[in-house]
Design an enzyme around this catalytic site. Structure first.
Site, PDB file in Angstrom:
ATOM      1  N   SER A 142      35.441  42.134  39.204  1.00 45.09           N
ATOM      2  CA  SER A 142      35.672  40.987  39.360  1.00 45.09           C
ATOM      3  C   SER A 142      35.926  39.315  38.753  1.00 45.09           C
ATOM      4  O   SER A 142      36.344  39.902  37.318  1.00 45.09           O
ATOM      5  CB  SER A 142      34.398  40.833  39.978  1.00 45.09           C
ATOM      6  OG  SER A 142      33.048  39.967  39.110  1.00 45.09           O
ATOM      7  N   LYS A 143      35.699  38.775  38.985  1.00 46.99           N
ATOM      8  CA  LYS A 143      36.212  37.820  38.350  1.00 46.99           C
ATOM      9  C   LYS A 143      35.480  37.399  36.670  1.00 46.99           C
ATOM     10  O   LYS A 143      36.196  36.961  36.366  1.00 46.99           O
ATOM     11  CB  LYS A 143      36.116  35.993  39.124  1.00 46.99           C
ATOM     12  CG  LYS A 143      36.776  36.067  40.373  1.00 46.99           C
ATOM     13  CD  LYS A 143      36.691  34.614  40.334  1.00 46.99           C
ATOM     14  CE  LYS A 143      38.087  34.666  42.012  1.00 46.99           C
ATOM     15  NZ  LYS A 143      37.474  33.257  42.760  1.00 46.99           N
ATOM     16  N   ARG A 144      34.234  38.444  37.088  1.00 50.77           N
ATOM     17  CA  ARG A 144      33.303  38.229  35.843  1.00 50.77           C
ATOM     18  C   ARG A 144      33.556  38.802  34.855  1.00 50.77           C
ATOM     19  O   ARG A 144      33.658  39.114  34.078  1.00 50.77           O
ATOM     20  CB  ARG A 144      31.866  37.963  36.131  1.00 50.77           C
ATOM     21  CG  ARG A 144      31.732  39.498  36.643  1.00 50.77           C
ATOM     22  CD  ARG A 144      30.223  39.790  36.739  1.00 50.77           C
ATOM     23  NE  ARG A 144      29.989  40.924  37.555  1.00 50.77           N
ATOM     24  CZ  ARG A 144      29.273  41.894  36.942  1.00 50.77           C
ATOM     25  NH1 ARG A 144      29.338  41.552  35.601  1.00 50.77           N
ATOM     26  NH2 ARG A 144      29.068  43.048  37.787  1.00 50.77           N
TER      27      ARG A 144
END
Length: 467
Positions: free
Chosen positions: A240-242
């Protein structure tokens, strides 16, 4: 047989890491076999597809230096061809009109949910006479899929995948408005483009079984499938973006070299013995499907950064300067001119050990392009005392007489002065650094002077000693 691979992104957003790796593996296999690597933009979702996303995808592929053969094709331009194939299948009895109402489909969906099974169309119009169709209902066209037996995907990564045909319903080929579905469009395009190998993420495995049925219904050769495991974050969760799941162009802006990114993406799920650092030439020579693992790969920013440091160290100085220049221009608020580009290239050898990214490279070289008089930062200002300024002035006189303005010659003069004055090299070199760069941290001060050249170095030392 000439191998033909394709990368077929949907232009609904940036080119994420998984897509970039898929493009790389397709490109490598085509280059390894002497085949072709084609690019198809699957833009049939007109509401979500954007010109900005298309431009971002093309820009990312160009940055990664994954050159495709021929011009990109756009799926939306083939709508009539896709519909033509559906009509051919109707004529051959391999597809049929379905007049189910939205209410009937909702009822099927709710019944499947209540029974805890996936929604499958029950085939109620498969053998009915169209004369029984309700008035005013525009039909869809469905594939007359085999109901018995199995569909076997001979996958080059996952092994043989067997799916009972009873689990695959009669999928829609043409919607009620006459537009083709994604499943039909992909098969027609792959056939028309002569694609021999479909390399993509394993989230498409079920699609492969359905698409095989269309290939077989049309009597077309089925391409070889290779479904890649997905990429997870360091914690094992879906990327994911994290975790760093941003567009490929973001890594360019973070200062990563394309060759480092290619090497890293290659090692996300593919291996060649214990090799970690693999050049593009080696990758082309070695790449094959048997090196791809079945388990999800884990994204690791630290490993990517370490690879980038390696490629910075071995990069050509002129190229490295050219890649750093745009990042430096942002910091300076202006473009660099030709003479400054030459200076930047000259600075690269002493900078390569000190920068893990091009962004750090730009930060570390910025002082070379600040105009005189030098404005020392707080720490450098403390070093420039009246005593050290006097020493700088004395040194400037001695340095002015150096015949060859090279780092070894300059170091010899400074060391001699430090010994005669009893100050020691450290107490002389640090004020020189502050006077030249305005900082207390920089590459070796003698390398800095060599890069600046005689005139600029003496001018900076002269101004510092006179302040």
């Amino acid at each position: 047989m000439t191998v033909v691979t394709r990368f077929a992104p949907s232009p609904t957003g940036f080119l994420h890491i998984g897509g970039a790796r898929t493009a790389l593996f397709n490109w490598l296999y085509a280059r390894h076999t002497g085949g072709k690597f084609l690019l198809r933009i699957e833009d049939t979702d007109r509401e979500r597809s954007t010109d900005e996303a298309i431009a971002a995808i093309l820009e990312s592929l160009e940055w990664l230096e994954l050159d495709w053969d021929g011009e990109p094709t756009y799926q939306a331009q083939g709508v009539e061809r896709h519909a033509e194939i559906a009509r051919t299948m109707l004529e051959q009895g391999k597809a049929y009109h379905c007049y189910c109402s939205p209410e009937e489909l909702t009822e099927m969906r709710e019944k499947a949910r209540a029974e805890g099974r996936p929604m499958r169309y029950d085939g109620r119009w498969r053998d009915r006479d169209p004369s029984e169709a309700p008035a005013g209902v525009k039909p869809v066209v469905r594939l007359r899929a085999p109901q018995e037996g199995e569909t076997v995907i001979a996958d080059q990564v996952q092994g043989d995948i067997t799916i009972a045909n009873a689990q695959l319903d009669d999928m829609v080929l043409l919607r009620s408005d006459g537009t083709p579905t994604y499943m039909l469009a992909v098969v027609v395009d792959d056939h028309d483009m002569g694609v021999t190998h479909v390399v993509r993420g394993d989230d498409h495995l079920t699609n492969a079984a359905r698409q095989m049925q269309i290939f077989q219904a049309m009597g077309w050769p089925v391409p070889v499938f290779a479904h890649l495991p997905l990429i997870h974050g360091p914690d094992g969760a879906k990327l994911s973006k994290r975790h760093g799941a941003v567009g490929a162009e973001a890594y360019r802006d973070m200062g990563f070299l394309p060759e480092a990114m290619r090497n890293y993406l290659l090692r996300l799920g593919w291996s060649h013995g214990d090799d970690e650092t693999i050049s593009t030439e080696q990758a082309i020579g070695w790449f094959d499907f048997d090196g791809i693992g079945r388990s999800p790969a884990r994204f690791d920013m630290a490993k990517l950064t370490a690879l980038n440091l390696h490629y910075i160290k071995i990069a050509d100085d002129t190229r490295l300067a050219r890649l750093t220049a745009p990042l430096l221009a942002v910091r300076l608020g202006r473009e660099l001119y030709d003479g400054e580009l030459s200076l930047l290239a000259a600075a690269m050898p002493s900078m390569k050990e000190r920068a893990k990214t091009l962004v750090e490279m730009a930060e570390n070289t910025e002082f070379y392009f600040h105009p005189r008089p030098v404005s020392p930062d707080e720490k450098a200002a403390k070093v420039l005392t009246p005593e050290t300024r006097q020493a700088i002035g004395e040194l400037a006189v001695e340095l002015g007489g150096v015949a060859a303005w090279t780092a070894p010659e300059l170091e010899a003069v400074v060391r001699g002065y430090a010994e005669r004055s009893g100050l020691g090299l450290g107490k002389v070199a640090q004020p020189l650094r502050a006077a030249l760069t305005g900082r207390t941290v920089s590459p070796p001060v003698f390398d800095v002077m060599a890069v600046f050249g005689r005139e600029e170095s003496l001018a900076r030392l002269g101004e510092a000693s006179a302040a």
